[in-house]
Motif scaffolding. Structure first.
Motif, PDB file in Angstrom:
ATOM      1  N   THR A 116      36.507  62.371  38.366  1.00  0.00           N
ATOM      2  CA  THR A 116      36.319  63.730  37.858  1.00  0.00           C
ATOM      3  C   THR A 116      36.289  63.770  36.337  1.00  0.00           C
ATOM      4  O   THR A 116      35.613  64.607  35.754  1.00  0.00           O
ATOM      5  N   TYR A 117      37.043  62.878  35.701  1.00  0.00           N
ATOM      6  CA  TYR A 117      37.031  62.735  34.242  1.00  0.00           C
ATOM      7  C   TYR A 117      36.923  61.251  33.913  1.00  0.00           C
ATOM      8  O   TYR A 117      37.913  60.610  33.574  1.00  0.00           O
ATOM      9  N   PRO A 118      35.738  60.666  34.023  1.00  0.00           N
ATOM     10  CA  PRO A 118      35.612  59.222  33.774  1.00  0.00           C
ATOM     11  C   PRO A 118      35.867  58.898  32.298  1.00  0.00           C
ATOM     12  O   PRO A 118      35.077  59.241  31.428  1.00  0.00           O
ATOM     13  N   LEU A 119      36.997  58.270  32.035  1.00  0.00           N
ATOM     14  CA  LEU A 119      37.399  57.934  30.676  1.00  0.00           C
ATOM     15  C   LEU A 119      36.654  56.681  30.218  1.00  0.00           C
ATOM     16  O   LEU A 119      36.851  55.598  30.765  1.00  0.00           O
ATOM     17  N   LEU A 120      35.768  56.846  29.237  1.00  0.00           N
ATOM     18  CA  LEU A 120      35.010  55.719  28.709  1.00  0.00           C
ATOM     19  C   LEU A 120      35.861  54.936  27.713  1.00  0.00           C
ATOM     20  O   LEU A 120      35.875  53.724  27.720  1.00  0.00           O
ATOM     21  N   TRP A 121      36.525  55.653  26.840  1.00  0.00           N
ATOM     22  CA  TRP A 121      37.497  55.068  25.927  1.00  0.00           C
ATOM     23  C   TRP A 121      38.381  56.188  25.419  1.00  0.00           C
ATOM     24  O   TRP A 121      38.144  57.352  25.684  1.00  0.00           O
ATOM     25  N   ARG A 122      39.414  55.813  24.687  1.00  0.00           N
ATOM     26  CA  ARG A 122      40.331  56.809  24.142  1.00  0.00           C
ATOM     27  C   ARG A 122      40.543  56.513  22.662  1.00  0.00           C
ATOM     28  O   ARG A 122      40.446  55.372  22.231  1.00  0.00           O
ATOM     29  N   THR A 123      40.826  57.564  21.919  1.00  0.00           N
ATOM     30  CA  THR A 123      41.053  57.416  20.493  1.00  0.00           C
ATOM     31  C   THR A 123      42.276  58.227  20.083  1.00  0.00           C
ATOM     32  O   THR A 123      42.571  59.261  20.687  1.00  0.00           O
ATOM     33  N   GLU A 124      42.964  57.738  19.089  1.00  0.00           N
ATOM     34  CA  GLU A 124      44.119  58.465  18.566  1.00  0.00           C
ATOM     35  C   GLU A 124      43.707  59.383  17.407  1.00  0.00           C
ATOM     36  O   GLU A 124      44.496  60.195  16.947  1.00  0.00           O
ATOM     37  N   VAL A 125      42.453  59.245  16.939  1.00  0.00           N
ATOM     38  CA  VAL A 125      41.963  60.079  15.853  1.00  0.00           C
ATOM     39  C   VAL A 125      42.016  61.544  16.298  1.00  0.00           C
ATOM     40  O   VAL A 125      41.517  61.891  17.363  1.00  0.00           O
ATOM     41  N   PHE A 126      42.623  62.373  15.539  1.00  0.00           N
ATOM     42  CA  PHE A 126      42.803  63.806  15.786  1.00  0.00           C
ATOM     43  C   PHE A 126      43.766  64.114  16.933  1.00  0.00           C
ATOM     44  O   PHE A 126      44.115  65.263  17.140  1.00  0.00           O
ATOM     45  N   ALA A 127      44.184  63.121  17.699  1.00  0.00           N
ATOM     46  CA  ALA A 127      45.084  63.388  18.828  1.00  0.00           C
ATOM     47  C   ALA A 127      46.407  63.964  18.347  1.00  0.00           C
ATOM     48  O   ALA A 127      46.935  64.906  18.948  1.00  0.00           O
ATOM     49  N   ASP A 128      46.957  63.422  17.255  1.00  0.00           N
ATOM     50  CA  ASP A 128      48.223  63.931  16.729  1.00  0.00           C
ATOM     51  C   ASP A 128      48.110  65.398  16.331  1.00  0.00           C
ATOM     52  O   ASP A 128      49.024  66.188  16.582  1.00  0.00           O
ATOM     53  N   LEU A 129      46.986  65.763  15.729  1.00  0.00           N
ATOM     54  CA  LEU A 129      46.789  67.157  15.325  1.00  0.00           C
ATOM     55  C   LEU A 129      46.797  68.104  16.518  1.00  0.00           C
ATOM     56  O   LEU A 129      47.211  69.253  16.414  1.00  0.00           O
ATOM     57  N   LEU A 130      46.338  67.609  17.658  1.00  0.00           N
ATOM     58  CA  LEU A 130      46.270  68.426  18.867  1.00  0.00           C
ATOM     59  C   LEU A 130      47.513  68.271  19.744  1.00  0.00           C
ATOM     60  O   LEU A 130      47.619  68.906  20.790  1.00  0.00           O
ATOM     61  N   GLY A 131      48.427  67.390  19.337  1.00  0.00           N
ATOM     62  CA  GLY A 131      49.642  67.176  20.131  1.00  0.00           C
ATOM     63  C   GLY A 131      49.392  66.383  21.400  1.00  0.00           C
ATOM     64  O   GLY A 131      50.097  66.547  22.388  1.00  0.00           O
ATOM     65  N   LEU A 132      48.401  65.527  21.382  1.00  0.00           N
ATOM     66  CA  LEU A 132      48.044  64.724  22.556  1.00  0.00           C
ATOM     67  C   LEU A 132      48.367  63.254  22.297  1.00  0.00           C
ATOM     68  O   LEU A 132      48.311  62.799  21.152  1.00  0.00           O
ATOM     69  N   PRO A 133      48.664  62.489  23.360  1.00  0.00           N
ATOM     70  CA  PRO A 133      48.898  61.059  23.150  1.00  0.00           C
ATOM     71  C   PRO A 133      47.619  60.314  22.750  1.00  0.00           C
ATOM     72  O   PRO A 133      47.662  59.316  22.055  1.00  0.00           O
ATOM     73  N   PHE A 134      46.474  60.813  23.207  1.00  0.00           N
ATOM     74  CA  PHE A 134      45.180  60.250  22.838  1.00  0.00           C
ATOM     75  C   PHE A 134      44.121  61.296  23.127  1.00  0.00           C
ATOM     76  O   PHE A 134      44.372  62.267  23.841  1.00  0.00           O
TER      77      PHE A 134
END
Length: 159
Positions: free
Chosen positions: A69-87
């Motif tokens: 349903t959400y095929p994760l191709l890759w993950r990035t930490e860029v901007f994740a901290d600003l959004l409060g997400l781990p990635f």
């Protein structure tokens, strides 16, 4: 729904409730599309310890379909901290389609339940890390086997 913690889980089981636990935790969410349906480590055995403490059986459950349903191709930490997400997940549709890219892709889900595993061991086994680890790997193996059966029977993602 309650906050996921051992105390709440034990209280619910002691009151006769049935609980669902996803022992892969956040590691399951972090898998890329190429690693889908390959189970990650099942934490430090919290599910096993809970079953030993309460006498509750562990029912292995496998779900096939959700990882498309959400095929994760890759993950990035860029901007994740600003959004409060781990990635920040990068999928075929997100972030390219903006908020529309957050709509899950259609996929047929299949669920299989294994035979309940009753842990006929003394509760003090909770304090034996090697015993907990062996049981944890047994549970993981049961779920991985169920996943293999479901994947072997499906003709494709959408049917």
């Amino acid at each position: 729904a309650v906050r996921a913690c051992p105390e709440n889980a034990q209280m619910l089981l002691e009151h006769g409730a049935v609980i669902a636990v996803f022992p892969e935790g956040n590691q399951g969410l972090r898998k890329t599309f190429g690693d889908r349906y390959r189970l990650q480590r099942f934490g430090r055995g919290g599910v096993v310890k809970l079953a030993l403490r309460t006498g509750a059986p562990i029912v292995p459950v496998a779900i096939v379909g959700g990882e498309e349903t959400y095929p994760l191709l890759w993950r990035t930490e860029v901007f994740a901290d600003l959004l409060g997400l781990p990635f920040l997940p990068i999928t075929p549709t997100f972030p390219w389609l903006g908020p529309l890219g957050l709509v899950p892709l259609p996929a047929r889900w299949r669920v299989a339940f294994g035979a309940p595993l009753r842990l006929e061991l003394p509760p003090e086994t909770v304090d034996d890390p090697s015993a907990v680890s062996r049981i944890n790997e047994r549970v993981r193996g049961e779920v991985q086997g169920l996943l293999g059966e479901l994947l072997g029977r499906r003709r494709g993602v959408f049917w």
